[in-house]
Design a protein around this motif. Structure first.
Motif, mmCIF file in Angstrom:
data_model
loop_
_atom_site.group_PDB
_atom_site.id
_atom_site.type_symbol
_atom_site.label_atom_id
_atom_site.label_comp_id
_atom_site.label_asym_id
_atom_site.label_seq_id
_atom_site.Cartn_x
_atom_site.Cartn_y
_atom_site.Cartn_z
ATOM 1 N N GLU A 1 48.956 21.815 -18.715
ATOM 2 C CA GLU A 1 49.660 21.347 -19.910
ATOM 3 C C GLU A 1 51.121 21.745 -19.727
ATOM 4 O OE1 GLU A 1 47.998 21.794 -24.077
ATOM 5 O OE2 GLU A 1 49.776 23.085 -24.235
ATOM 6 N N LEU A 2 51.956 20.743 -19.459
ATOM 7 C CA LEU A 2 53.376 20.982 -19.196
ATOM 8 C C LEU A 2 54.114 21.235 -20.502
ATOM 9 C CD1 LEU A 2 55.776 20.955 -17.180
ATOM 10 C CD2 LEU A 2 55.929 18.483 -17.588
ATOM 11 N N HIS A 3 54.965 22.257 -20.519
ATOM 12 C CA HIS A 3 55.765 22.615 -21.692
ATOM 13 C C HIS A 3 57.249 22.500 -21.346
ATOM 14 C CE1 HIS A 3 52.243 25.389 -23.099
ATOM 15 N NE2 HIS A 3 51.983 24.101 -23.248
ATOM 16 N N VAL A 4 57.943 21.630 -22.050
ATOM 17 C CA VAL A 4 59.395 21.503 -21.891
ATOM 18 C C VAL A 4 60.048 21.984 -23.186
ATOM 19 C CG1 VAL A 4 61.332 19.980 -21.374
ATOM 20 C CG2 VAL A 4 59.063 19.474 -20.421
ATOM 21 N N ALA B 1 54.135 25.718 -17.453
ATOM 22 C CA ALA B 1 52.894 24.946 -17.485
ATOM 23 C C ALA B 1 51.715 25.886 -17.680
ATOM 24 C CB ALA B 1 52.724 24.148 -16.194
ATOM 25 N N LEU B 2 50.837 25.504 -18.582
ATOM 26 C CA LEU B 2 49.606 26.236 -18.843
ATOM 27 C C LEU B 2 48.489 25.610 -18.011
ATOM 28 C CD1 LEU B 2 47.614 28.013 -20.529
ATOM 29 C CD2 LEU B 2 47.638 26.184 -22.230
ATOM 30 N N LEU B 3 47.817 26.423 -17.219
ATOM 31 C CA LEU B 3 46.713 25.914 -16.420
ATOM 32 C C LEU B 3 45.507 25.657 -17.323
ATOM 33 C CD1 LEU B 3 45.532 25.303 -13.587
ATOM 34 C CD2 LEU B 3 44.738 27.683 -13.557
ATOM 35 N N ILE B 4 45.020 24.405 -17.316
ATOM 36 C CA ILE B 4 43.825 24.054 -18.083
ATOM 37 C C ILE B 4 42.577 24.314 -17.257
ATOM 38 C CG2 ILE B 4 42.575 22.185 -19.222
ATOM 39 C CD1 ILE B 4 45.265 20.919 -19.897
ATOM 40 N N GLY B 5 42.585 23.827 -16.021
ATOM 41 C CA GLY B 5 41.416 24.047 -15.174
ATOM 42 C C GLY B 5 41.607 23.493 -13.781
ATOM 43 N N ARG B 6 40.758 23.978 -12.866
ATOM 44 C CA ARG B 6 40.745 23.515 -11.484
ATOM 45 C C ARG B 6 39.307 23.246 -11.099
ATOM 46 N NH1 ARG B 6 45.256 27.752 -9.872
ATOM 47 N NH2 ARG B 6 43.705 29.287 -10.469
ATOM 48 N N LEU C 1 58.049 20.000 -25.850
ATOM 49 C CA LEU C 1 57.475 18.690 -25.575
ATOM 50 C C LEU C 1 56.378 18.913 -24.546
ATOM 51 C CD1 LEU C 1 57.618 15.547 -25.845
ATOM 52 C CD2 LEU C 1 59.117 15.604 -23.829
ATOM 53 N N CYS C 2 55.176 18.399 -24.847
ATOM 54 C CA CYS C 2 54.020 18.697 -24.007
ATOM 55 C C CYS C 2 53.378 17.422 -23.469
ATOM 56 C CB CYS C 2 52.962 19.472 -24.793
ATOM 57 S SG CYS C 2 53.551 21.014 -25.520
ATOM 58 N N THR C 3 52.804 17.539 -22.303
ATOM 59 C CA THR C 3 51.969 16.481 -21.733
ATOM 60 C C THR C 3 51.044 17.127 -20.720
ATOM 61 O OG1 THR C 3 51.933 14.320 -20.656
ATOM 62 C CG2 THR C 3 53.570 15.888 -19.864
ATOM 63 N N ASN C 4 49.898 16.498 -20.482
ATOM 64 C CA ASN C 4 48.988 16.999 -19.466
ATOM 65 C C ASN C 4 49.228 16.256 -18.150
ATOM 66 O OD1 ASN C 4 47.924 18.674 -21.351
ATOM 67 N ND2 ASN C 4 45.956 17.652 -21.526
ATOM 68 N N VAL C 5 49.202 17.030 -17.064
ATOM 69 C CA VAL C 5 49.521 16.502 -15.737
ATOM 70 C C VAL C 5 48.470 16.993 -14.751
ATOM 71 C CG1 VAL C 5 51.243 16.470 -13.878
ATOM 72 C CG2 VAL C 5 51.998 16.524 -16.266
ATOM 73 N N ASN C 6 48.136 16.136 -13.789
ATOM 74 C CA ASN C 6 47.269 16.532 -12.681
ATOM 75 C C ASN C 6 48.140 16.879 -11.481
ATOM 76 O OD1 ASN C 6 45.323 16.920 -10.754
ATOM 77 N ND2 ASN C 6 44.381 14.909 -10.957
ATOM 78 N N LEU C 7 48.091 18.141 -11.061
ATOM 79 C CA LEU C 7 48.913 18.575 -9.923
ATOM 80 C C LEU C 7 48.367 18.087 -8.595
ATOM 81 C CD1 LEU C 7 49.790 22.285 -10.815
ATOM 82 C CD2 LEU C 7 51.260 20.274 -11.005
ATOM 83 N N GLY C 8 47.162 17.560 -8.581
ATOM 84 C CA GLY C 8 46.580 17.061 -7.344
ATOM 85 C C GLY C 8 45.746 18.092 -6.627
ATOM 86 N N ALA C 9 45.216 17.686 -5.482
ATOM 87 C CA ALA C 9 44.350 18.563 -4.701
ATOM 88 C C ALA C 9 45.142 19.717 -4.096
ATOM 89 C CB ALA C 9 43.674 17.755 -3.592
ATOM 90 N N ILE C 10 44.426 20.786 -3.754
ATOM 91 C CA ILE C 10 45.059 21.923 -3.092
ATOM 92 C C ILE C 10 45.625 21.476 -1.751
ATOM 93 C CG2 ILE C 10 44.645 24.191 -2.062
ATOM 94 C CD1 ILE C 10 42.525 24.639 -4.210
ATOM 95 N N GLY C 11 46.887 21.823 -1.530
ATOM 96 C CA GLY C 11 47.568 21.393 -0.326
ATOM 97 C C GLY C 11 48.363 20.121 -0.514
ATOM 98 N N ALA C 12 48.209 19.511 -1.693
ATOM 99 C CA ALA C 12 48.945 18.267 -1.970
ATOM 100 C C ALA C 12 49.634 18.385 -3.323
ATOM 101 C CB ALA C 12 48.002 17.061 -1.937
ATOM 102 N N PHE C 13 50.339 19.497 -3.507
ATOM 103 C CA PHE C 13 50.992 19.787 -4.785
ATOM 104 C C PHE C 13 51.949 18.644 -5.177
ATOM 105 C CE2 PHE C 13 54.262 21.706 -7.465
ATOM 106 C CZ PHE C 13 53.517 22.503 -8.328
ATOM 107 N N ASN C 14 51.809 18.185 -6.417
ATOM 108 C CA ASN C 14 52.649 17.101 -6.927
ATOM 109 C C ASN C 14 54.019 17.657 -7.307
ATOM 110 O OD1 ASN C 14 53.863 14.964 -8.206
ATOM 111 N ND2 ASN C 14 52.310 14.746 -9.806
ATOM 112 N N GLU C 15 54.995 17.530 -6.423
ATOM 113 C CA GLU C 15 56.318 18.117 -6.658
ATOM 114 C C GLU C 15 57.095 17.404 -7.757
ATOM 115 O OE1 GLU C 15 58.273 18.129 -2.911
ATOM 116 O OE2 GLU C 15 57.004 19.707 -2.048
#
Length: 270
Positions: free
Chosen positions: A258-261, A241-246, A204-218
């Motif tokens: 891209e989160l993979h469950v 999770a597959l890194l799409i870009g920063r 099961l996949c979805t795209n997620v924004n982890l947020g800015a550096i130093g503010a990791f979305n736990e």
């Protein structure tokens, strides 16, 4: 009919220096005019130069051209051409694979922002991974990348084909470099002991924004787990999770993944 070096240069679209270089290498031997000692070229000189230029276009080194014409011409030319043919086939195979890869990455980046919060099920192909570093949020341990492995992962041939993933275990991210097995095999990469093989998964996949550096979305994975439960899926393996870009977007730094469950493959949903 005789020609001076300026005329030969214009006929063949090569510099005078190159014509003199061919002469130095013994491919032509122009006559010298008695009055001024200037070079004088006849039609056969031009023909030989034409051939030498074309041989270079066939990937035959200048230093080998003279020997090519002096002994066993047909056996040698066939050998050179077959070698070049094989090189071109290899180059075409690689460029075809590279084109496929670039199309894959382009599409991933095009769709990255559009799929934020959307869900889909996808087959994740079998892949080889190498652990690079463990982190907790935006705090990381020491990178572990042996020189021997670095030469493989970051060679000019292999580097376009790897993905960056992290596996999420016990609140920590294990960052890895990953190659799809089909790329790994076609590139004839050598499997090392520290590489792990991850079997094919249905996720099961979805795209997620982890947020800015130093503010990791736990809590980056919680919405996906809620969705999974509502749909009747069961988690079958480790979150990854597959890194799409920063990068910066509208003055805001984002980290798209891209989160993979992993889920059960044959689950019947009521």
């Amino acid at each position: 009919m005789e020609y001076n070096i300026k005329e030969v240069s214009e006929i063949l679209n090569v510099s005078r220096e190159m014509i003199r270089y061919y002469e130095k290498k013994g491919m032509i031997c122009p006559k010298r005019k008695e009055a001024n000692n200037y070079r004088s070229y006849d039609v056969m000189d031009i023909f030989f130069l034409m051939e030498a230029i074309q041989y270079q276009g066939w990937n035959i080194n200048i230093k080998n051209i003279r020997g090519l014409k002096e002994e066993n011409y047909y056996a040698q030319i066939i050998d050179y051409l077959v070698n070049y043919q094989n090189k071109l086939i290899k180059d075409i195979d690689y460029k075809t694979l590279l084109l496929e890869r670039i199309c894959q990455v382009t599409e991933r980046n095009k769709m990255g922002r559009y799929n934020l919060g959307n869900y889909w099920v996808k087959r994740i192909p079998e892949r080889y991974v190498f652990n690079v570093v463990t982190g907790e949020g935006d705090n990381y341990e020491k990178i572990c990348l042996p020189e021997e492995m670095s030469k493989i992962l970051f060679s000019n041939v292999n580097i376009p084909f790897y993905d960056v993933y992290f596996e999420y275990k016990d609140g920590k991210e294990i960052w890895v470099i990953s190659f799809e097995k089909r790329y790994f095999d076609k590139l004839n990469m050598l499997k090392k002991g520290d590489m792990l093989c991850i079997p094919e998964e249905y996720c099961l996949c979805t795209n997620v924004n982890l947020g800015a550096i130093g503010a990791f979305n736990e809590n980056f994975y919680e919405d996906a787990l809620d969705y999974m439960g509502k749909k009747g899926y069961c988690q079958e393996g480790t979150l990854s999770a597959l890194l799409i870009g920063r990068g910066m977007e509208k003055d805001v730094f984002s980290r798209l993944i891209e989160l993979h469950v992993p889920i059960e493959k044959n689950l019947e949903i009521g």
